[in-house]
Design an enzyme around this catalytic site. Structure first.
Site, short mmCIF file in Angstrom:
data_model
loop_
_atom_site.label_atom_id
_atom_site.label_comp_id
_atom_site.label_asym_id
_atom_site.label_seq_id
_atom_site.Cartn_x
_atom_site.Cartn_y
_atom_site.Cartn_z
N ASP A 34 0.83 -1.22 0.00
CA ASP A 34 0.00 0.00 0.00
C ASP A 34 0.86 1.27 0.00
O ASP A 34 1.96 1.28 0.56
CB ASP A 34 -0.92 -0.02 1.23
CG ASP A 34 -2.08 0.95 1.08
OD1 ASP A 34 -2.34 1.40 -0.06
OD2 ASP A 34 -2.72 1.27 2.09
N HIS A 51 3.05 3.13 -9.20
CA HIS A 51 2.70 1.70 -9.27
C HIS A 51 3.85 0.90 -9.89
O HIS A 51 4.15 -0.21 -9.47
CB HIS A 51 1.43 1.51 -10.10
CG HIS A 51 0.19 2.00 -9.42
ND1 HIS A 51 -0.11 1.70 -8.11
CD2 HIS A 51 -0.83 2.79 -9.84
CE1 HIS A 51 -1.26 2.26 -7.77
NE2 HIS A 51 -1.72 2.94 -8.81
N LEU A 148 10.08 -21.79 -4.78
CA LEU A 148 9.56 -20.52 -4.27
C LEU A 148 8.17 -20.31 -4.86
O LEU A 148 7.99 -20.37 -6.08
CB LEU A 148 10.49 -19.37 -4.70
CG LEU A 148 10.06 -17.97 -4.24
CD1 LEU A 148 10.16 -17.82 -2.73
CD2 LEU A 148 10.92 -16.89 -4.90
C1 FPP Z 1 -1.61 0.21 -3.50
O1 FPP Z 1 -1.21 1.55 -3.47
C2 FPP Z 1 -1.18 -0.47 -4.74
C3 FPP Z 1 -1.99 -0.95 -5.72
C4 FPP Z 1 -3.46 -0.85 -5.66
C5 FPP Z 1 -1.47 -1.58 -6.94
C6 FPP Z 1 -0.26 -2.44 -6.73
C7 FPP Z 1 0.21 -2.85 -8.07
C8 FPP Z 1 1.49 -3.05 -8.39
C9 FPP Z 1 2.60 -2.95 -7.40
C10 FPP Z 1 1.85 -3.37 -9.82
C11 FPP Z 1 1.34 -4.70 -10.34
C12 FPP Z 1 1.88 -5.85 -9.61
C13 FPP Z 1 1.96 -7.11 -10.08
C14 FPP Z 1 2.46 -8.15 -9.16
C15 FPP Z 1 1.63 -7.52 -11.42
P1 FPP Z 1 -2.35 2.65 -3.64
O2 FPP Z 1 -2.65 2.80 -5.11
O3 FPP Z 1 -3.53 2.25 -2.80
O4 FPP Z 1 -1.68 3.96 -3.13
P2 FPP Z 1 -2.23 4.91 -1.98
O5 FPP Z 1 -2.54 4.04 -0.80
O6 FPP Z 1 -1.11 5.86 -1.71
O7 FPP Z 1 -3.45 5.58 -2.53
MG MG Z 2 -4.00 2.49 -0.77
#
Ligand code: FPP
Ligand code: MG
Length: 300
Positions: A34, A51, A148
């Site tokens: 997050d 991201h 893994l």
């Molecule tokens: C949370 O941060 C993150 C996500 C919702 C997306 C995570 C995706 C990736 C790391 C890329 C894809 C991964 C794979 C394994 C294919 P947030 O967007 O909620 O950020 P915030 O909490 O600051 O709003």
């Molecule tokens: Mg978030």
């Protein structure tokens, strides 16, 4: 390999690894990655770059886990709730994931060399077709590997997972009796079928909520909530999380053993009807993956 980074370590990091390895290492770590967008804001970069850095951090973190001897990692990459974000962000996230999976499939040899098995936990049907195909292919390609385990929760929420399990039982469990519907049978119908429960959960960015992630599976898991945004996480956060796990282990180990024993007991006590039902569910799931993955080649 793009998925699992081969990190270089300073001498004091290696020392810290060796110290932490004197204690028990969690077999399975679950991660809620997050804070990507808040990280992007602090760095003055685009959300989607946040991201992308998040994905890079996952690769780095998988390298740390491999080095430490962690056997299994489950990362929450995309919640069903995330479909409510702007169409631009959802589509950009789907595109990043597509590119990452395309690269992953090109690294077949390295995945086999490292014995990496990839599983996607979630409702694939909610995803763009091309992504469903790539994900199915990655799962089938690595299904024999066992060094893994990387589980990516994508288009996932716990409530949907449990609802889906109940639907499977209703649709395909016509021969089951009431006494066959045990905790173990339900667990075997979840996306996490055959996956041992996480020992440690890390959720970054200072939020201390589960956000509908692995709610069935986390009852005896040690929880660690570092304040840092996911893309800024360091090796020291992981080591501190493992230290918290080691410290808690003494008080929870009796509880964990009790849960594991009860699971083994109910598995061994499963009726033939339940075993046949689960076998059929397995076959259908795999057939679906084969169909999805080969659909890709029709257009080639
Ligand atoms: C949370 O941060 C993150 C996500 C919702 C997306 C995570 C995706 C990736 C790391 C890329 C894809 C991964 C794979 C394994 C294919 P947030 O967007 O909620 O950020 P915030 O909490 O600051 O709003
Ligand atoms: Mg978030």
């Amino acid at each position: 390999m793009t998925l699992i980074r081969e990190n270089e370590y300073k001498w004091y990091e290696k020392l810290a690894f060796n110290v932490i390895k004197c204690g028990p290492i969690p077999r399975h770590i679950a991660i809620i990655m997050d804070g990507n967008r808040r990280f992007a804001k602090t760095e003055n970069i685009e959300k989607i770059e946040g991201h992308s850095r998040g994905f890079d951090k996952l690769s780095e973190c998988l390298g740390w886990c491999l080095e430490l001897g962690v056997k299994e990692v489950t990362a929450f990459a995309f919640s069903i709730e995330n479909f409510k974000r702007s169409p631009e962000e959802v589509s950009a996230l789907m595109d990043i994931t597509k590119v990452k999976f395309q690269k992953l499939l090109e690294e077949k040899e390295r995945l086999h060399e490292n014995g990496v098995r990839i599983r996607i936990l979630g409702n694939l049907a909610l995803l763009p077709e091309e992504l469903q195909q790539l994900m199915s292919e990655a799962m089938l390609m690595t299904e024999q590997n066992n060094n893994l385990f990387l589980n990516i929760a994508f288009a996932y929420t716990s409530r949907e997972e449990i609802t889906n399990a109940i639907q499977t039982i209703c649709q395909e469990g016509g021969n089951l009796e009431e006494e066959d519907i045990t905790e173990e049978l339900v667990a075997q119908c979840l996306y996490t079928k055959d996956i041992k429960n996480p020992d440690l959960l890390i959720r970054t960015s200072g939020e201390s909520r589960l956000s509908d992630f692995l709610m069935w599976q986390l009852s005896s898991t040690v929880l660690y909530f570092p304040k840092t945004f996911w893309p800024a996480i360091t090796i020291w956060h992981l080591l501190y999380g493992i230290f918290c796990y080691q410290r808690s282990l003494l008080s929870i180990s009796g509880y964990k053993t009790a849960i594991e024993q009860s699971s083994v007991k109910s598995q061994s006590g499963m009726s033939d009807r339940a075993k046949i039902f689960l076998h059929n569910v397995d076959m259908k799931r795999r057939d679906r993956l084969v169909r999805l993955s080969s659909a890709k080649h029709k257009g080639d």
